[in-house]
Design a protein around this motif. Structure first.
Motif, PDB file in Angstrom:
ATOM      1  N   LYS A 158      26.341  38.952 -10.567  1.00 43.48           N
ATOM      2  CA  LYS A 158      24.932  38.810 -10.962  1.00 43.48           C
ATOM      3  C   LYS A 158      24.025  38.017  -9.588  1.00 43.48           C
ATOM      4  N   ASN A 166      24.260  37.766 -20.098  1.00 38.30           N
ATOM      5  CA  ASN A 166      24.444  39.068 -19.168  1.00 38.30           C
ATOM      6  C   ASN A 166      25.007  38.700 -17.942  1.00 38.30           C
ATOM      7  N   GLY A 167      26.011  39.356 -17.648  1.00 39.97           N
ATOM      8  CA  GLY A 167      26.963  39.179 -16.488  1.00 39.97           C
ATOM      9  C   GLY A 167      28.179  38.496 -16.809  1.00 39.97           C
ATOM     10  N   ARG A 168      28.330  37.962 -17.978  1.00 39.10           N
ATOM     11  CA  ARG A 168      29.755  37.349 -18.266  1.00 39.10           C
ATOM     12  C   ARG A 168      30.821  38.175 -18.773  1.00 39.10           C
ATOM     13  N   VAL A 221      29.047  43.456 -13.395  1.00 37.79           N
ATOM     14  CA  VAL A 221      28.520  43.318 -12.064  1.00 37.79           C
ATOM     15  C   VAL A 221      28.568  41.737 -11.667  1.00 37.79           C
TER      16      VAL A 221
END
Lengths: 518, 1023
Positions: free
Chosen positions: A291, A212-214, A289
């Motif tokens: 992170k 998540n975030g990549r 986003v």
């Protein structure tokens, strides 16, 4: 005895006789122990991941990262955020009011600080991406194409931020450090567009929770949609007299918004606020986003920026406020107005009422009497990112949202409106508004002002305001003059829709030519 | 390099001559003082051209055996007397020679350590100053730096503040570098030492932590035998790339041989702050707030509303007085020396315990030293050993070098509400008063001082072992091995109870730092006289050294209890990622020096040093540094008229030296795991590796070339002596951290850019106005004037420096480095006054630089040059009177023409502090600036800081103890006062301050630790 020691012994003997020293006596090769040369690194996926982390790192909230420099340049220069001088506090060489009054220059305090900082942090991210991309040309890892696409997309994002602030800048895809000339803004637009279009094919639509975030294809599409929305600004030219608009790309904005809307990956969060909490990595709405994590050096510190000294532990900075006219533009029934703190205040951890430093109950006012000498309690505060219950010091785990589905609704609505489809625009705006009102308060008509206002309600505090005001030709308008108490107001020169190239950068790179007007 | 490789050995080889064996005789006699005909103890006698010598006994008598027969030249020298060279015809048996010495104005060692050897003072051609440790060791000194203050022309030493063992800013002939170090090289007993901090930096409590204490604290000043300062490049070229900032050569005291002597010295001193921050007391502050509220009630646009009354407490606390104290220092030295003609030793022990004048700060040293020498093979083989080992315990105070809106002890002394008490007592007991629970940015300063634990302990051993062998007469081979190893431990605990530690619920840190330096020198020296008129000394040296720094840092937070503090990191539930690093660097040098003297009239010195250092770029690791100097003793010429001038010498020197101060690996690209490369993927932090610097493979030494012209003179037979020097030094290839073209992994890079020039004159004068059997008076003057100028900065228009500290001062800088202007140039708006509304106004300049009126919001055009932190000139005056058994010495020193930025006044003498119920300095009461005005940096806060200080005055009484218990032979008692008088127009605590606030910054006064006024009483006994 090692060879070195033996040689040294020999040197001693010979040296004492002052006869010819030998090669070993003159060995000055360096071999760092707590660092590693790039040729010995990036040999496996874990090492590549460590390189990737460093490319994302400038997205964070730390002092030299984009969430400080780019964020403040996008917010404090507008009517969303003002940092008034509060007695001794927040004068800072006139920095904050210089930004708010738009009086910066290449070597003014804002020029040397935020503007220079934004330049360096964005280019730092580009340089890190280039170092890793350069290494990837010499090695093979399992998901090479996807990693290369991710790096090119990240580099494209940093260039997008630079294009937004400075116009055209030097386009660099190698690792050599040398003076280079700027491209035009339109050339930079084309470069970023080509990079993202090439990368999106190799980027995954979704990623597992551990990633998540990549970067995803949705993130690339969101940046593209935003670029197309602003195409007239981004492909235009800025002279001392202002913007000569470029070609509009409204249909492309619609297409790439649709690509996201129809991807099946994203949906609006049930609660507006869920997009910004410490657990917002579960938000179905967030597309790209920055992170953050509740550990030292990795957290979001927006709580510190907004709250009064006594409202949180550690003691916040009592700096950032918003203008009365901005706060008052919100409908009282709009849940999105809950991002503001106003009136009697409590400690956000204990819930207990708090006092100011003089010991009287703290009550945030809507107006700021004099931005040059505001009181501790003046001005509403934007607390869009609420404190993380598990925060560690200043470090809150809330992820900062660069792009979310809510904005995609707004991008598509605005593009549709510009294409003449007012009904389609209204439908989208009302779909988004439905979440904000109980009962619904749908809009009856739509025009450009309605769209800009709706973007303010939805996106306040998300670093969109400068871009929006420029696109709508409002960036140079005067804010409320009563607040500024008759002191020097903003200049409003038309060339200020671009930031100046900071003086240290002009010194370091003689091929750079300053933006018109500065 | 090839020059050193081939020429030096060739030179040496070509000049070697075998000395024929010959018969020997003994010289004996007495040395007396010409003024009172008394025998003189401690006179050195040496036969020229050979390592044969002795020292006189207490009655002035001497015996020197084993002197080859024939005509010998015997050199007779003693500190404070004109040296004499006497020809003696030696035959077998005893040859009686009596020598009379004339007292001289200067009390200087006749033989001077000049680096890789010694030279007779008359033969020195470069600019070399010495300090007599005997006269400089007065008052409370924690390290050698204090001994240099005011005693050497051209050496400006500013101790950072009044903290015990404080570090100092030392400038030998001004600053030449902008971002590389300007600190001189220290050489102890021939071994260059690195001035790296022995302990890790402290933890900033709302600002940068205080500057580190001096790494020289390991050495006890009373163990110092001689101090030599090499000032010009022709002298420092012997230290080549490390010599640009001057060289301080320290020789420790050595054994004297003969019967054992024991000396015991002790002093006790009391100190109190010479001046404290002048803040309002509780009653005054209460009155101020009440007046402002009354004003507000009559005019709501003014004053403070009645809510501010709520912050007023019942107490009347003087926070400066509450934090300060009368501090006591104890010092004990015990030394004994003795041995035989062949084996000599000196051992000493030192204990020093110095309290700071602020609570909870101090310095304690336990140090032992051993020095031994041994001769063998009929004095052809000589060994020397020096070992110093010390433990320094530092108790640090949590104050600030700079800072933002939170602060340490002194910031809170300035702002903490004086109507509140130090402690409060209620049903739960007595505790420190704080303005609220948990973390607070305004904190009780007494509590900060008492609660925060910050200790440093350094164990450091410095040793060297040397062996010298006379291969042939006049040819000596020497090897010297030096080791400097220090282990520093920094321990910090911010308690849960403290408003500074509450954020983390307790924070503990332990940092280990190990520094290791190893040096090897091999040296071959040749000393020949030939033709009766030619003297030649040649030295060739190979030197190798290695330095390693290793650091390990662990930190824990969130403690259950404050009881265990930093002693149990496992008691904290949050463990911060430990950090460690290691750096290594290596130096290699080849050095050659030749001194040639002709007829005691003409002297010529040539030096060449080839230096290699690992930290530079691959093709720039090596550089050559030459020096050449000559002197002509005019007074020896027949045409010299004599008269008033009894001695006159002209010296000219030129040299090139380098400044190597770049961090290791600066030329290499490398990746490292840094905090700002970390990121979060999923929900877990991921360690990031990033390029940590922009490599500069072209990085090379910064070079300083210097020309020095000097006239040394003696008048009235040595009653007055002095030197006058003029120098020009120019530094090129400045090591400068400058912005690089983007994109680049880092915004800046270390490059060789720009140049700086210093020009100056120096005068030192010594006089002996009175020299009678019962009364002597010596007086000395040093004077130095210097102009510094930044000649160019490459492509950079200017560099900003001199960060301003304090709340609301982020991004404010006070200085700019501008081509054409000196370093330390203050730059900002010009204060024009305060208008009727109480708003500050500043001169308003248009874009063309024309003054067009005044403005309340100064912009970029309105920033002008406001002054300079470098003095126009500095002076030092010292005087020593001996009257019978009494002695009196005094040292005055001063600096004139410099400006200091009073950052303390800028931030804390502004009434708007009261808006946050903070106190302020008394000056603000009469200041017309409105209560809602922020503190704005301008010329108002850049003040003239010329000063004259009575640094020390000492009165002593010497006597022989009557044969009481034991066998004490001599004794001296004394009283001494430090910092008794300061004449200055500067309004802050002290005009002599240093805060580290950026590149080449100087002259910023921010809440410095107060400088003490000290009274000392001491005794010295010798058995």
């Amino acid at each position: 005895m090692t060879k070195t020691h033996r040689t040294l012994g020999l040197c001693t003997l010979l040296g004492s006789l002052a006869i010819f020293p030998m090669q070993g006596c003159t060995d000055l090769t360096e071999s760092p122990r707590s660092e590693i040369g790039p040729s010995n690194f990036y040999r496996n996926e874990a090492e590549v991941l460590a390189g990737l982390a460093s490319v994302y790192a400038p997205l964070q909230a730390g002092n030299f990262a984009t969430l400080w420099s780019y964020y403040n340049l996008s917010e404090v220069t507008t009517d969303e955020i003002i940092v008034p001088t509060r007695g001794q506090d927040w004068y800072d060489a006139g920095l904050w009011l210089e930004m708010h009054r738009q009086t910066w220059s290449a070597s003014s305090v804002a020029g040397l600080d935020f503007i220079n900082g934004a330049w360096n942090s964005c280019f730092g991210g580009i340089a890190r991406a280039n170092v890793l991309l350069d290494a990837l040309t010499r090695l093979t890892i399992p998901n090479q194409a996807a990693v290369q696409a991710e790096l090119r997309a990240m580099r494209g994002f940093y260039y997008y931020l630079l294009m937004d602030m400075f116009g055209g800048v030097q386009i660099v895809t190698d690792i050599e450090i040398k003076p280079r000339a700027r491209s035009t803004r339109a050339e930079l637009f084309d470069f970023i567009e080509a990079e993202l279009l090439a990368a999106r094919v190799d980027l995954p639509l979704t990623r597992p929770a551990t990633e998540n975030g990549r970067f995803t294809r949705g993130a690339a599409d969101a940046i593209l949609a935003s670029m197309y929305l602003n195409a007239q600004v981004f492909t235009g030219t800025v002279t001392a007299a202002g913007l000569q608009p470029g070609t509009a790309r409204w249909q492309d904005a619609v297409n790439f918004s649709d690509s996201i809307l129809n991807s099946g990956v994203y949906s609006l969060a049930a609660n507006f606020g869920d997009n910004f909490t410490a657990t917002n990595d579960n938000s179905p709405e967030n597309i790209f986003v920055a992170k953050h994590h509740n550990s030292a050096g990795l957290g979001l510190n927006f709580v510190q920026r907004a709250l009064h000294y006594n409202q949180f532990n550690p003691s916040p900075w009592n700096g950032f406020a918003t203008l009365a006219e901005t706060y008052n533009a919100f409908d009282a029934a709009d849940v999105r107005r809950q991002i503001f703190l106003i009136g009697p205040q409590v400690n956000l951890e204990t819930g207990q009422p708090v006092t100011d430093r003089a010991g009287v109950p703290l009550v945030f006012t809507d107006t700021i009497g004099d931005a040059n000498s505001a009181r501790e309690n003046e001005g509403p505060r934007i607390l869009k990112y609420p404190p993380d219950p598990n925060h560690v010091g200043e470090n809150n785990g809330n992820d900062y949202v660069h792009f979310r589905l809510g904005e995609i609704y707004l991008i598509k609505a605005e593009a549709q409106f510009e294409l003449g489809n007012a009904a389609g625009a209204l439908l989208l705006l009302n779909q988004l508004r439905a979440r904000a009102f109980e009962p619904d308060q749908p809009l009856a008509t739509v025009d450009r002002d309605v769209i800009l206002r709706e973007r303010l309600f939805e996106l306040t505090g998300e670093a969109k305001r400068r871009q929006d005001l420029i696109r709508h030709g409002r960036f140079l308008n005067q804010w409320s003059t009563t607040m500024l108490n008759g002191k020097v107001d903003k200049n409003g020169e038309p060339y200020r829709i671009l930031m100046p190239i900071p003086q240290p950068q002009l010194d370091a790179n003689p091929l750079l030519v300053q933006n018109a007007g500065y | 390099m090839s020059l050193v490789r081939y020429v030096v050995p060739a030179l040496l080889g070509g000049l070697v001559l075998w000395a024929p064996l010959a018969a020997q005789g003994t010289i004996a006699g007495q040395v007396t003082d010409a003024s009172n005909q008394q025998g003189l103890a401690g006179v050195l006698l040496r036969i020229e051209g050979m390592s044969l010598g002795t020292q006189t006994r207490p009655d002035g008598g001497f015996t020197l055996a084993g002197v080859p027969a024939g005509t010998q030249r015997m050199r007779v020298t003693r500190i404070g007397y004109a040296p004499v060279t006497q020809e003696v015809t030696v035959s077998a048996g005893i040859n009686t020679v009596n020598v009379v010495l004339q007292p001289q104005a200067s009390i200087l060692e006749p033989v001077v350590v000049t680096g890789y050897g010694t030279q007779r003072r008359e033969a020195i051609t470069g600019s070399v100053s010495t300090v007599s440790p005997v006269s400089a060791d007065v008052g409370v000194l924690s390290n050698v730096n204090g001994m240099l203050q005011g005693r050497v022309a051209g050496v400006q030493l500013t101790t950072n503040n009044g903290e015990p063992g404080a570090g100092a800013q030392i400038r030998v002939r001004g600053a030449t570098s902008i971002s590389a170090s300007n600190e001189p090289l220290y050489v102890i007993d021939g071994v260059p030492i690195t001035n790296t901090e022995a302990e890790a930096a402290g933890f900033g409590i709302g600002g940068a932590p205080p500057l580190p204490r001096s790494p020289l604290n390991l050495l006890n000043p009373s163990d110092i035998g001689s101090i030599t300062i090499l000032k010009d490049a022709s002298a420092t070229a012997i230290y080549g790339s490390r010599g640009a900032n001057g060289v301080v050569l320290i020789e420790t005291k050595k054994g004297t041989g003969g019967g054992a002597t024991v000396a015991y010295e002790s002093y006790v001193a009391t100190a109190s702050p010479a001046k404290s921050l002048d803040v309002l007391n509780g009653d005054e502050y209460r009155q101020f707030v009440q007046d402002q509220v009354a004003l507000h009630n009559s005019d709501p646009t003014q004053g403070l509303d009645s809510s501010y009354l709520a912050a007023l407490g019942p107490a009347n606390t003087d926070w400066a007085a509450a934090v300060n104290r009368t501090a006591v220092t104890n010092n004990h030295n015990l030394s004994f020396t003795g041995g035989s003609e062949a084996t000599r030793y000196r051992a000493s022990l030192n204990y020093m315990n110095q309290q700071g004048v602020a609570l909870s700060s101090g310095f304690r040293r336990i140090q032992g030293r051993l020095s031994a020498s041994h001769q063998a093979l009929n004095n052809r083989l000589r060994f020397g050993l020096n070992v110093t080992t010390s433990q320094v315990d530092n108790d640090y105070l949590a104050y600030e070098n700079d800072g933002g809106f939170e602060g340490g002890v002194f910031q809170n002394v300035a702002v903490f509400n004086p109507t509140q008490p130090v402690t409060v007592t209620d049903s739960t007991g007595t505790r420190f008063y704080e303005i609220g629970p948990g973390r607070q940015s305004v904190r009780n300063p007494v509590a900060l001082a008492e609660q925060i634990q910050d200790f440093g302990t350094t164990d450091r051993t410095l040793g060297n072992l040397s062996a010298e062998y006379d291969l042939l007469t006049g040819i000596t081979a020497q090897i010297n091995v030096g080791v400097d190893k220090s282990g520093g431990l920094r321990q910090i605990y911010l308690p849960r109870l403290s408003p500074a530690g509450a954020e983390w619920n307790g924070l503990a840190q332990q940092v280990n730092r190990d520094n290791t330096s190893k040096t090897l020198q091999t040296m071959l020296t040749l000393s020949r006289q030939f033709g009766g008129v030619h003297n030649l000394d040649v030295v060739g040296v190979y030197e190798f050294s290695e330095h390693r720094i290793e650091e390990f840092r662990a930190e824990a937070r969130n403690f259950v209890t404050d009881a265990t503090g930093f002693n149990s990191l496992s008691a904290g539930s949050v463990q911060v990622t430990p950090q460690s690093f290691r750096t290594d660097e290596r130096w290699i040098s080849f050095i050659g020096r030749a001194n040639y003297g002709h007829k005691e009239r003409y002297f010529l010195t040539g030096i060449i040093r080839r230096d290699g250092r690992s930290a530079f770029g691959a093709d720039h690791k090596w550089a050559t540094f030459p020096g050449v100097s000559g002197s002509w003793r005019l007074s020896e010429e027949t045409f010299f008229p004599g008269g008033t001038f009894s001695d006159m010498r002209l010296r000219i020197g030129y040299g090139v030296v380098g400044n190597p101060a770049v961090p290791p690996y600066s030329s290499l690209i490398a990746l490292a795991a840094t905090g700002d490369a970390k990121y979060v993927f999923g929900n877990a932090p991921v360690i990031g590796f990033r390029p940590v610097r922009n490599p500069n493979p072209n990085l090379k030494f910064e070079r300083t070339s210097q020309v020095d012209v000097a006239l040394d003179f003696g008048m009235w037979g040595g009653r007055v002596s002095g030197s006058l020097e003029y120098y020009v030094k120019k530094t090129t290839d400045l090591l400068l951290v400058v912005p690089v073209p983007q994109p680049a992994p880092e915004p800046n890079r270390l490059e060789n850019v720009g140049s700086v020039r210093n020009r100056g004159i120096e005068l030192s004068l010594d006089a002996l106005p009175i020299s009678r059997p019962d009364l002597t008076w010596r007086a000395g003057l040093t004077f130095a004037a210097e102009k510094n100028k930044v000649l160019e900065l490459g492509p950079y228009t200017f560099l900003t420096t001199g960060r301003v500290s304090g709340q609301g001062q982020s991004n404010q800088v006070s200085q700019r480095i501008i081509p054409g202007e000196p370093l330390g140039t203050f730059f900002g708006p010009e204060f024009a006054g305060v208008n009727a509304q109480g708003v500050q106004t500043f001169n308003d300049y248009d874009a063309s630089g024309q003054l067009v009126g005044t403005t309340t919001t100064p912009g970029a055009d309105d920033h002008r040059i406001l002054g300079n932190a470098y003095p126009d000139f500095t002076i030092g005056l010292h005087s020593e009177v001996t009257w019978g058994k009494f002695d009196l010495s005094a040292l005055f020193r001063g600096a004139f023409g410099q400006e200091v930025f009073n950052n303390t006044a800028l931030v804390y003498s502004t009434k708007s502090n009261a808006l946050q119920s903070k106190n302020f300095l008394r000056d603000a009461l009469t200041d017309p600036t409105g209560i809602r005005e922020p503190a704005i940096y301008s010329s108002q806060w850049v003040e003239g800081a010329s000063f004259m200080r009575l640094q020390n005055i000492t009165v002593g009484y010497s006597f022989n103890l009557p044969g009481g218990p034991g066998s004490a032979r001599s004794a001296r008692v004394y009283v001494s006062g430090d910092n008794l008088l300061l004449l200055t127009g500067y309004s802050g605590l002290d005009p002599e301050v240093h805060s580290e606030v950026g590149l080449a910054s100087r002259g910023t006064d921010y809440l410095s630790y107060p400088r003490p006024r000290t009274f000392t009483a001491g005794v010295r006994l010798a058995f």
